[in-house]
Scaffold this motif. Structure first.
Motif, PDB file in Angstrom:
ATOM      1  N   TYR A  37       0.870  -1.172   0.000  1.00 41.73           N
ATOM      2  CA  TYR A  37       0.000   0.000   0.000  1.00 41.73           C
ATOM      3  C   TYR A  37       0.904   1.218   0.000  1.00 41.73           C
TER       4      TYR A  37
ATOM      5  N   HIS B  73      -2.635   0.134   7.139  1.00 48.00           N
ATOM      6  CA  HIS B  73      -3.785   0.086   6.239  1.00 48.00           C
ATOM      7  C   HIS B  73      -4.224  -1.370   6.111  1.00 48.00           C
ATOM      8  N   GLY B  74      -5.534  -1.591   6.058  1.00 47.62           N
ATOM      9  CA  GLY B  74      -6.053  -2.949   5.895  1.00 47.62           C
ATOM     10  C   GLY B  74      -6.276  -3.630   7.230  1.00 47.62           C
TER      11      GLY B  74
ATOM     12  N   ARG C 117     -10.275  -3.563   1.679  1.00 48.21           N
ATOM     13  CA  ARG C 117      -9.000  -2.862   1.877  1.00 48.21           C
ATOM     14  C   ARG C 117      -7.801  -3.800   1.859  1.00 48.21           C
TER      15      ARG C 117
ATOM     16  N   VAL D 216      -1.000  -3.604   6.110  1.00 48.61           N
ATOM     17  CA  VAL D 216       0.318  -3.119   5.672  1.00 48.61           C
ATOM     18  C   VAL D 216       0.701  -2.009   6.641  1.00 48.61           C
TER      19      VAL D 216
ATOM     20  N   ARG E 135       3.073   1.193   7.854  1.00 49.70           N
ATOM     21  CA  ARG E 135       3.859   2.251   7.208  1.00 49.70           C
ATOM     22  C   ARG E 135       5.249   2.303   7.853  1.00 49.70           C
TER      23      ARG E 135
END
Ligand code: SF4
Length: 312
Positions: free
Chosen positions: A5, A25-26, A40, A44, A46
């Motif tokens: 992502y 994310h997800g 989604r 992942v 960051r």
């Protein structure tokens, strides 16, 4: 096989004092009612360098408050096994070392199953981490929690609340609760109501179950009629309104730190601000204080908003 992502460099909006900072994310949890993991994808996280870089950008804009954002922030996994509590500590050290104006850190969403003792310790020790926490419980009956695939029990949630309150007494909790999940009996509903009374959340996002196509719960045969769902939701709302009033009234008379936010819509001489526990407070003050931290005395409660006066 490796989910990917691409995070935007920053989601800062011009003039904002408070902003969201995505850290993951997800979702891998697959709660049986939720479409998020399907739309989604898998989690992942960051990279820490990107997060710290965004914090520097935000500091340059004078941002005072950030909310670390993700579907399940507690399952953050950075390089070298960095977990969420280590990420929080790293962020706090970075903000200190760079003399950053960011003084308040919030995070959402938190899944109770991943809320560790180490995270409670970080909240207790790190001054910048806010003590208003949102931890979605979703239900108070073990059989419904199991059918929802939430992977924790009523007892585990209550133990988490107990640990948080004994280690961080000033903590204020808010939650999400869903009524009318397939198969919910009167007894299950009573369990949900009793959990709300036992925990005494300061506020709650309350809603009734709505099937989402493509999720396991939508295919369950024992759906609850709409009238019953609405009736149960209304009962919970009535219970929670009384609890909210009781919890907030206890704070009247205190002096608290407030981030002055905007001019009140009801009275142009008043500013609206936010407390560390994420409550709203209205108080008379000059516009020049917008974007600053101030001390405010809580004079009274008006609905879900405190009324206060500026402490010189
Ligand atoms: S409700 Fe939250 S934790 Fe559960 S699957 Fe959806 S996003 Fe994930």
């Amino acid at each position: 096989e490796e989910p990917v992502y691409v995070f935007a460099e920053t989601s800062y909006e011009e003039g904002a004092f408070s902003t969201f900072v995505p850290i993951m994310h997800g979702c891998n949890n697959f709660c049986s009612y939720c479409i998020v993991p399907y739309v989604r994808g898998r989690e992942v996280s960051r990279p820490i360098e990107q997060i710290l870089h965004e914090l520097d950008v935000l500091a340059g804009h004078g941002v005072k408050e950030i909310t670390l954002l993700g579907q399940n922030v507690n399952s953050y996994k950075g390089a070298d096994g960095m977990n969420f509590q280590a990420l929080l500590k790293t962020i706090c050290r970075h903000l200190e070392q760079t003399n950053s104006p960011i003084e308040w850190i919030r995070f959402e969403s938190s899944n109770p199953k991943d809320f560790s003792d180490e995270l409670i310790e970080v909240i207790a020790q790190e001054k910048r981490v806010c003590t208003g926490l949102h931890i979605a419980v979703q239900h108070g009956s073990n059989s419904i929690l199991k059918a929802m695939n939430r992977k924790y029990t009523r007892e585990q949630y209550l133990l988490l609340v107990q640990k948080l309150r004994s280690r961080v007494p000033e903590i204020q909790l808010t939650t999400d609760i869903m009524l009318g999940f397939p198969g919910e009996t009167e007894e299950d509903f009573e369990q949900a109501a009793s959990l709300m009374k036992e925990v005494e959340f300061e506020s709650a996002f309350m809603y009734y179950y709505n099937p989402r196509e493509g999720t396991p719960a939508a295919k369950m045969q024992n759906q609850i009629p709409l009238e019953v769902k609405k009736e149960r939701l209304q009962k919970i709302i009535d219970i929670q309104l009384g609890i909210t009033r009781k919890v907030m009234e206890k704070q009247v008379g205190r002096n608290i730190r407030v981030l002055a936010d905007i001019i009140s819509r009801d009275n142009a001489k008043e500013l609206l601000g936010k407390t560390e526990q994420n409550e709203r407070i209205a108080f008379e003050a000059p516009v020049s204080l917008i974007g600053k931290f101030v001390q405010v005395h809580i004079d009274s409660l008006n609905g879900n908003t405190f009324k206060g006066s500026l402490v010189q």
